[in-house]
Design a protein around this motif. Structure first.
Motif, PDB file in Angstrom:
ATOM      1  N   GLY A   1     -58.830  11.739  37.927  1.00  0.00           N
ATOM      2  CA  GLY A   1     -57.463  11.869  38.447  1.00  0.00           C
ATOM      3  C   GLY A   1     -56.627  10.698  37.980  1.00  0.00           C
ATOM      4  O   GLY A   1     -56.568  10.411  36.779  1.00  0.00           O
ATOM      5  N   ARG A   2     -55.981  10.028  38.958  1.00  0.00           N
ATOM      6  CA  ARG A   2     -55.257   8.808  38.607  1.00  0.00           C
ATOM      7  C   ARG A   2     -56.073   7.604  39.052  1.00  0.00           C
ATOM      8  O   ARG A   2     -56.868   7.682  39.981  1.00  0.00           O
ATOM      9  CB  ARG A   2     -53.879   8.798  39.286  1.00  0.00           C
ATOM     10  CG  ARG A   2     -53.020   9.947  38.774  1.00  0.00           C
ATOM     11  CD  ARG A   2     -51.592   9.781  39.168  1.00  0.00           C
ATOM     12  NE  ARG A   2     -51.040   8.536  38.645  1.00  0.00           N
ATOM     13  CZ  ARG A   2     -49.876   8.019  39.044  1.00  0.00           C
ATOM     14  NH1 ARG A   2     -49.174   8.620  39.969  1.00  0.00           N
ATOM     15  NH2 ARG A   2     -49.430   6.894  38.521  1.00  0.00           N
TER      16      ARG A   2
ATOM     17  N   LEU B   1     -56.154  -2.045  40.890  1.00  0.00           N
ATOM     18  CA  LEU B   1     -55.322  -1.980  39.678  1.00  0.00           C
ATOM     19  C   LEU B   1     -55.369  -3.292  38.902  1.00  0.00           C
ATOM     20  O   LEU B   1     -55.311  -3.300  37.671  1.00  0.00           O
ATOM     21  CB  LEU B   1     -53.883  -1.616  40.045  1.00  0.00           C
ATOM     22  CG  LEU B   1     -53.734  -0.171  40.575  1.00  0.00           C
ATOM     23  CD1 LEU B   1     -52.331   0.074  41.109  1.00  0.00           C
ATOM     24  CD2 LEU B   1     -54.070   0.862  39.483  1.00  0.00           C
ATOM     25  N   ALA B   2     -55.518  -4.412  39.613  1.00  0.00           N
ATOM     26  CA  ALA B   2     -55.601  -5.717  38.931  1.00  0.00           C
ATOM     27  C   ALA B   2     -56.881  -5.814  38.103  1.00  0.00           C
ATOM     28  O   ALA B   2     -56.861  -6.330  36.975  1.00  0.00           O
ATOM     29  CB  ALA B   2     -55.532  -6.845  39.951  1.00  0.00           C
ATOM     30  N   PHE B   3     -57.996  -5.308  38.654  1.00  0.00           N
ATOM     31  CA  PHE B   3     -59.240  -5.281  37.862  1.00  0.00           C
ATOM     32  C   PHE B   3     -59.024  -4.452  36.583  1.00  0.00           C
ATOM     33  O   PHE B   3     -59.392  -4.874  35.487  1.00  0.00           O
ATOM     34  CB  PHE B   3     -60.356  -4.601  38.666  1.00  0.00           C
ATOM     35  CG  PHE B   3     -61.148  -5.498  39.580  1.00  0.00           C
ATOM     36  CD1 PHE B   3     -61.678  -6.701  39.138  1.00  0.00           C
ATOM     37  CD2 PHE B   3     -61.412  -5.119  40.894  1.00  0.00           C
ATOM     38  CE1 PHE B   3     -62.457  -7.507  39.989  1.00  0.00           C
ATOM     39  CE2 PHE B   3     -62.177  -5.904  41.745  1.00  0.00           C
ATOM     40  CZ  PHE B   3     -62.699  -7.102  41.296  1.00  0.00           C
ATOM     41  N   LEU B   4     -58.464  -3.253  36.782  1.00  0.00           N
ATOM     42  CA  LEU B   4     -58.330  -2.323  35.657  1.00  0.00           C
ATOM     43  C   LEU B   4     -57.343  -2.848  34.618  1.00  0.00           C
ATOM     44  O   LEU B   4     -57.607  -2.811  33.413  1.00  0.00           O
ATOM     45  CB  LEU B   4     -57.897  -0.947  36.180  1.00  0.00           C
ATOM     46  CG  LEU B   4     -59.006  -0.213  36.963  1.00  0.00           C
ATOM     47  CD1 LEU B   4     -58.427   0.837  37.908  1.00  0.00           C
ATOM     48  CD2 LEU B   4     -60.001   0.443  35.995  1.00  0.00           C
ATOM     49  N   LYS B   5     -56.224  -3.390  35.094  1.00  0.00           N
ATOM     50  CA  LYS B   5     -55.230  -3.908  34.149  1.00  0.00           C
ATOM     51  C   LYS B   5     -55.776  -5.127  33.410  1.00  0.00           C
ATOM     52  O   LYS B   5     -55.566  -5.274  32.201  1.00  0.00           O
ATOM     53  CB  LYS B   5     -53.924  -4.244  34.886  1.00  0.00           C
ATOM     54  CG  LYS B   5     -52.782  -4.503  33.944  1.00  0.00           C
ATOM     55  CD  LYS B   5     -51.446  -4.548  34.626  1.00  0.00           C
ATOM     56  CE  LYS B   5     -50.379  -5.015  33.627  1.00  0.00           C
ATOM     57  NZ  LYS B   5     -49.176  -5.499  34.295  1.00  0.00           N
ATOM     58  N   SER B   6     -56.502  -5.979  34.131  1.00  0.00           N
ATOM     59  CA  SER B   6     -57.085  -7.161  33.476  1.00  0.00           C
ATOM     60  C   SER B   6     -58.099  -6.729  32.416  1.00  0.00           C
ATOM     61  O   SER B   6     -58.160  -7.317  31.327  1.00  0.00           O
ATOM     62  CB  SER B   6     -57.772  -8.069  34.495  1.00  0.00           C
ATOM     63  OG  SER B   6     -56.832  -8.526  35.432  1.00  0.00           O
TER      64      SER B   6
ATOM     65  N   GLU C   1     -60.197   0.367  27.293  1.00  0.00           N
ATOM     66  CA  GLU C   1     -59.328   1.541  27.226  1.00  0.00           C
ATOM     67  C   GLU C   1     -59.429   2.271  28.564  1.00  0.00           C
ATOM     68  O   GLU C   1     -60.540   2.464  29.082  1.00  0.00           O
ATOM     69  CB  GLU C   1     -59.862   2.428  26.099  1.00  0.00           C
ATOM     70  CG  GLU C   1     -58.851   3.395  25.565  1.00  0.00           C
ATOM     71  CD  GLU C   1     -59.442   4.210  24.397  1.00  0.00           C
ATOM     72  OE1 GLU C   1     -60.124   3.631  23.521  1.00  0.00           O
ATOM     73  OE2 GLU C   1     -59.231   5.419  24.403  1.00  0.00           O
ATOM     74  N   LEU C   2     -58.299   2.668  29.131  1.00  0.00           N
ATOM     75  CA  LEU C   2     -58.295   3.366  30.424  1.00  0.00           C
ATOM     76  C   LEU C   2     -57.751   4.768  30.203  1.00  0.00           C
ATOM     77  O   LEU C   2     -56.650   4.928  29.684  1.00  0.00           O
ATOM     78  CB  LEU C   2     -57.404   2.638  31.439  1.00  0.00           C
ATOM     79  CG  LEU C   2     -57.593   1.126  31.602  1.00  0.00           C
ATOM     80  CD1 LEU C   2     -56.573   0.568  32.604  1.00  0.00           C
ATOM     81  CD2 LEU C   2     -59.012   0.799  32.073  1.00  0.00           C
ATOM     82  N   ARG C   3     -58.520   5.772  30.612  1.00  0.00           N
ATOM     83  CA  ARG C   3     -58.035   7.149  30.448  1.00  0.00           C
ATOM     84  C   ARG C   3     -58.007   7.873  31.779  1.00  0.00           C
ATOM     85  O   ARG C   3     -59.048   8.034  32.413  1.00  0.00           O
ATOM     86  CB  ARG C   3     -58.960   7.929  29.514  1.00  0.00           C
ATOM     87  CG  ARG C   3     -58.516   7.824  28.092  1.00  0.00           C
ATOM     88  CD  ARG C   3     -59.012   9.011  27.318  1.00  0.00           C
ATOM     89  NE  ARG C   3     -59.514   8.532  26.046  1.00  0.00           N
ATOM     90  CZ  ARG C   3     -60.236   9.239  25.225  1.00  0.00           C
ATOM     91  NH1 ARG C   3     -60.590  10.481  25.554  1.00  0.00           N
ATOM     92  NH2 ARG C   3     -60.625   8.741  24.085  1.00  0.00           N
TER      93      ARG C   3
END
Ligand code: FAD
Ligand code: GLY
Length: 372
Positions: A36-37, A161-166, A173-175
């Motif tokens: 999902g998101r 989101l901070a983990f993922l953005k970092s 790569e984030l999908r």
């Protein structure tokens, strides 16, 4: 043949995010696949308490040790994530009041406190009067509380989101909207994952699919090992601060956030993936909150939501290599404490994937997940 990754991570919640961050820091080529998101399931619903002592009160065993270790990682992590991602996870260290509203609870909590002091943790008993001197808004129903100075809190969606953005800043790569349908396994060794219409090759795979992890654990053991526990929460806004310290009681907690927001949680309903917010759930929480903090009746209702906690049959998370498929690592079942346990989970899984010895991890190994 398309790109080959070092690691494909299935699941873009706080656990997948923390592992992606650790692996990206170690120079791995990582892809995160989220159906999902990002951070929209349990990790986006959590209240953000780092309640190693407050929530794991019956524990002094391996999970307690892991939780205390993870809690201690937050101050440095908050800085690291802010520098890389620009996201402030709003780490607040004003402690927690674990309150008693009956003599039986007073007795129980005092016993818990003795155990935790013996385990080297900090805690202090406060009488009802001392509780109200600290937090004048709290009502007379509170007979006493165990004050836990080191159980802080963060903003859970921001942390995820901070983990993922970092991780992304470091090259991951984030999908989104990419559901993994199956693993690509050849002669017992993982070679990647299969999504709807695409095969993504990777040397190793991490399953961090939260409450949806049961089906990845092995044939015949799936449904019962990891199961969903629904939780509903609401938030209110106040023009003056009603509370500074997190309050945790049987069936209700109150977590003061920045900007005059108070999060009130949470209901518990097992074996459902339904995320509808019920009148019954929210009205029960509101009643409990008013009993503890009467002035909350004047607060402005902001919103309500629900999330799905990933529970295991024996209550321990599953951390380790898959017992059947080489190169597949499981990181799931963090139940009520996935936000708290996310930093240590990232490090432990990344260490195991690099073949390092990780002490104290045996009780969480995946094979135990298959046999309980
Ligand atoms: P999730 O956040 O659910 O992430 C798993 C992700 O995997 C999901 O996004 C899902 O879409 C994705 N996925 C699943 N299958 C696939 C697939 N086949 N392909 C691709 N993607 C897939 N913990 C605390 O420490 N402190 C708290 O105060 C706290 N409060 C909570 C309050 C509530 C109301 C709830 C519900 C939980 C709370 N928790 C708290 C628990 C915490 O939220 C969870 O333990 C944690 O978020 C689990 O993280 P996760 O990444 O494993 O799961
Ligand atoms: N840890 C709080 C909850 O799961 O509701």
């Amino acid at each position: 043949m398309g790109l080959v990754y070092d690691v494909a991570i299935i699941g873009g919640g706080v656990i997948g995010g923390s592992i992606a961050f650790q692996l990206a820091k170690r120079g791995k080529k990582v892809i995160v696949l989220e159906k999902g998101r990002l951070a929209e399931q349990a990790s986006g619903a959590a209240a953000g308490m780092l309640a190693a002592q407050g929530e794991l009160e019956k524990e002094t065993g391996p999970l307690f040790k892991l939780a205390v270790q993870s809690r201690a990682m937050f101050p440095h992590l908050a800085e690291e994530l802010r520098e890389l991602s620009g996201i402030d996870i709003s780490l607040i260290n004003r402690g927690m009041l674990k309150i008693a509203t009956s003599q039986e609870q007073v007795h129980e909590l005092k016993e818990v406190m003795t155990c935790q002091l013996q385990a080297g943790q900090e805690a202090e008993w406060l009488t009802g009067e001392q509780v109200r001197a600290r937090e004048p808004g709290l009502s007379e129903v509170i007979l006493g509380a165990m004050y836990i100075p080191n159980d802080g809190q963060v903003l859970a969606p921001e942390l995820s989101l901070a983990f993922l953005k970092s991780a992304a800043v470091l090259g991951a790569e984030l999908r989104e909207y990419t559901e993994v349908k199956s693993l690509l396994v050849e002669r017992g060794e993982v070679k990647g994952v299969v999504t709807h219409g695409e095969t993504i090759r990777s040397e190793q795979v991490v399953v961090a699919t939260g409450a949806w992890s049961g089906s990845w654990l092995g044939q015949g053991n799936e449904p019962a090992t990891v199961y969903p526990v629904k939780g509903e929460c609401l938030s209110v806004l106040t023009t003056r601060p009603l509370l500074r310290t997190t309050v945790f009681s049987h069936g209700c907690y109150l977590v003061p956030k920045r900007g005059g927001r108070l999060v009130i949680g949470a209901t518990m309903k097992e074996h459902t993936y339904d995320r509808k917010v019920s009148i019954e759930g929210i009205s029960t929480l509101m009643e409990r909150a008013k009993r503890l903090l009467p002035a909350i009746a004047e607060a402005e209702f902001e919103k309500a939501w629900a999330g799905t906690r990933p529970q295991t049959r024996d209550g321990l998370p599953i951390l380790g290599e898959h017992p059947e498929w080489k190169g597949v690592y499981l990181a799931a079942g963090h139940y009520r404490n996935g936000i708290l346990l996310s930093p240590v989970t990232g490090v432990v899984i990344a260490d195991l994937m690099e073949g390092k010895d990780v002490g104290g991890i045996k009780p969480f190994q995946a094979a135990r997940g298959l046999t309980v």
